[in-house]
Write a protein that holds these residues in place. Structure first.
Motif, PDB file in Angstrom:
ATOM      1  N   MET A 129       0.844  -1.094  -0.151  1.00 35.90           N
ATOM      2  CA  MET A 129      -0.019   0.069  -0.037  1.00 35.90           C
ATOM      3  C   MET A 129       0.881   1.288  -0.076  1.00 35.90           C
ATOM      4  N   ALA A 130       0.298   2.473  -0.522  1.00 33.11           N
ATOM      5  CA  ALA A 130       0.930   3.672  -0.377  1.00 33.11           C
ATOM      6  C   ALA A 130       1.450   4.251   0.822  1.00 33.11           C
ATOM      7  N   PHE A 131       2.466   4.801   0.742  1.00 28.00           N
ATOM      8  CA  PHE A 131       3.139   5.570   2.184  1.00 28.00           C
ATOM      9  C   PHE A 131       2.136   6.789   2.403  1.00 28.00           C
ATOM     10  N   VAL A 132       1.733   7.031   3.582  1.00 30.13           N
ATOM     11  CA  VAL A 132       0.908   8.254   3.819  1.00 30.13           C
ATOM     12  C   VAL A 132       1.680   9.160   4.707  1.00 30.13           C
TER      13      VAL A 132
ATOM     14  N   SER B  88      -2.584  14.075  -3.586  1.00 24.10           N
ATOM     15  CA  SER B  88      -2.689  14.678  -2.428  1.00 24.10           C
ATOM     16  C   SER B  88      -3.963  15.294  -2.010  1.00 24.10           C
ATOM     17  N   LEU B  89      -4.571  15.188  -0.900  1.00 19.18           N
ATOM     18  CA  LEU B  89      -5.765  15.466  -0.338  1.00 19.18           C
ATOM     19  C   LEU B  89      -5.659  16.684   0.873  1.00 19.18           C
TER      20      LEU B  89
ATOM     21  N   GLU C 198      -7.889   5.881   1.964  1.00 12.80           N
ATOM     22  CA  GLU C 198      -7.877   4.617   1.973  1.00 12.80           C
ATOM     23  C   GLU C 198      -8.073   4.173   0.172  1.00 12.80           C
ATOM     24  N   GLU C 199      -8.778   4.761  -0.362  1.00 20.17           N
ATOM     25  CA  GLU C 199      -8.902   4.514  -1.940  1.00 20.17           C
ATOM     26  C   GLU C 199      -7.623   5.072  -2.589  1.00 20.17           C
ATOM     27  N   ALA C 200      -7.199   6.265  -2.152  1.00 22.37           N
ATOM     28  CA  ALA C 200      -5.849   6.813  -2.565  1.00 22.37           C
ATOM     29  C   ALA C 200      -4.637   5.865  -2.611  1.00 22.37           C
ATOM     30  N   LYS C 201      -4.671   5.089  -1.305  1.00 16.81           N
ATOM     31  CA  LYS C 201      -3.723   4.037  -0.996  1.00 16.81           C
ATOM     32  C   LYS C 201      -3.306   3.120  -2.170  1.00 16.81           C
TER      33      LYS C 201
ATOM     34  N   VAL D 116       0.403   9.103  -0.565  1.00 18.19           N
ATOM     35  CA  VAL D 116      -0.506   9.680  -0.477  1.00 18.19           C
ATOM     36  C   VAL D 116      -0.149  10.893   0.521  1.00 18.19           C
ATOM     37  N   ILE D 117      -0.538  12.259   0.213  1.00 23.79           N
ATOM     38  CA  ILE D 117      -0.105  13.327   1.301  1.00 23.79           C
ATOM     39  C   ILE D 117      -1.581  14.002   1.687  1.00 23.79           C
ATOM     40  N   VAL D 118      -1.769  14.169   2.919  1.00 29.36           N
ATOM     41  CA  VAL D 118      -2.795  14.769   3.551  1.00 29.36           C
ATOM     42  C   VAL D 118      -2.335  15.828   4.274  1.00 29.36           C
ATOM     43  N   GLU D 119      -3.005  17.012   4.168  1.00 28.84           N
ATOM     44  CA  GLU D 119      -2.731  18.290   4.500  1.00 28.84           C
ATOM     45  C   GLU D 119      -3.809  18.915   5.283  1.00 28.84           C
ATOM     46  N   GLY D 120      -3.505  19.780   6.374  1.00 27.71           N
ATOM     47  CA  GLY D 120      -4.591  20.545   7.059  1.00 27.71           C
ATOM     48  C   GLY D 120      -4.332  20.827   8.565  1.00 27.71           C
ATOM     49  N   ASN D 121      -4.839  21.645   9.113  1.00 27.70           N
ATOM     50  CA  ASN D 121      -4.583  22.300  10.363  1.00 27.70           C
ATOM     51  C   ASN D 121      -5.151  21.345  11.485  1.00 27.70           C
ATOM     52  N   MET D 122      -5.914  20.674  11.417  1.00 29.05           N
ATOM     53  CA  MET D 122      -6.590  19.619  12.395  1.00 29.05           C
ATOM     54  C   MET D 122      -6.507  18.051  12.379  1.00 29.05           C
TER      55      MET D 122
END
Length: 330
Positions: free
Chosen positions: A1-4, A35-36, A80-83, A89-95
């Protein structure tokens, strides 16, 4: 699976810009990246909680700075779908560090801190908030919420890399993004009917921290038991084979934990004489684990990955075979 990779921290700390630079670096290397952004997962405005201003009697704030404002279920589903589709997979956000289910999926988390004054000044310059910040919103909602998130992140600091956003300016972000990318231990899997490129695999695994790259290339030979081979034809159930190839990476890393990146490609359809059907590349700080890891990976691939080949001979006959080591176990 992809690296998150999760990039979290203070609002206006450069998370989105940093993500863009890392995405650019990954694409430059040939890595499939998705990226998400947290910003795409807010509920509709009517579902966001309103908060009465403490200081301004006739002012109500839409509280977009609490995790309840996010559609977490949809975010996790998309991760999970992006993986299944990407290498990274990069997820960015303050929370994001408040979302336990995301932290369980994350392989690496970066948390960008900011001082209050710098954060406020940067936020005042933004004109893209919808709704725009009302007077007092930063003091009552944004900053207290950030301090809460930072405290939570520091409680699990062994799992999170902290960086001071005050100390990094825009000109430094490309270099910092490159350093982050180079730290990622990626598993890159390809199943393709196209010709395999050895140099591409080297490029996928090479890293400044590694002093060794080991590669294996399996090619089609022209004879088998005194019979002249015309070519080989490979078939597989792609989803099943891809899953097992990721398992090859997992098992290889268990034995050789110093491995940095692993790239494995297997060709399907017809593979002519002398052309590659499989390429494996691993990188490591020292040669021992790179060489041993590559050797283990090809052996374990042969034992476990469900790929079949058809040997076609000059006399017109042909023979379907599983991976050779699977045959030995049957």
């Amino acid at each position: 699976m992809a690296f998150v990779l999760t990039i979290a921290g203070a609002t206006n700390s450069g998370k989105t810009t940093l993500t863009k630079f890392i995405v650019s670096k990954a694409k430059e290397k040939g890595v499939k990246v998705i990226s998400l952004s947290q910003d795409d997962y807010y509920f509709q405005k009517e579902m966001i909680k309103q908060v009465q201003s403490i200081e301004y009697e006739n002012t109500l704030y839409w509280n977009y700075d609490e995790v309840e404002a996010l559609d977490i279920q949809l975010l996790i589903k998309d991760v999970e779908e992006a993986k299944l589709q990407a290498d990274l997979v990069i997820v960015e956000g303050n929370m994001l560090t408040e979302i336990a289910s995301l932290m369980e999926l994350s392989d690496k988390t970066i948390f960008a801190t900011l001082s209050k004054d710098v954060c406020h000044q940067r936020r005042l310059k933004r004109d893209d908030y919808d709704p725009p910040d009302l007077i007092g919103y930063f003091e009552q909602i944004v900053w207290p919420q950030y301090l809460k998130i930072e405290e939570l992140a520091k409680s699990v600091k062994d799992k999170i890399d902290f960086v001071s956003g005050d100390d990094i300016n825009y000109e430094q972000l490309p270099s910092y993004a490159t350093n982050i990318y180079n730290s990622l231990k990626l598993n890159v899997i390809r199943i393709t009917d196209q010709k395999l490129d050895h140099d591409m695999h080297v490029n996928l695994v090479i890293s400044p921290s590694c002093g060794a790259i080991s590669t294996f290339i399996g090619t089609t030979r022209d004879t088998f038991k005194n019979k002249r081979v015309i070519d080989l034809e490979y078939e597989c159930y792609t989803d099943m084979a891809r899953k097992q190839l990721y398992n090859v990476c997992f098992e290889t890393r268990k034995l050789y934990p110093s491995l940095h990146c692993i790239a494995i490609s297997h060709r399907t359809n017809i593979v002519p004489i002398t052309e590659a059907s499989v390429v494996i590349a691993t990188s490591s700080p020292h040669r021992e684990h790179a060489i041993a890891g590559t050797s283990f990976a090809i052996d374990y691939l042969k034992e476990t990955v469900p790929i079949w080949k058809k040997e076609k001979y000059a006399d017109g006959s042909a023979s379907w075979k599983q991976n050779c080591c699977q045959q030995k176990g049957t």
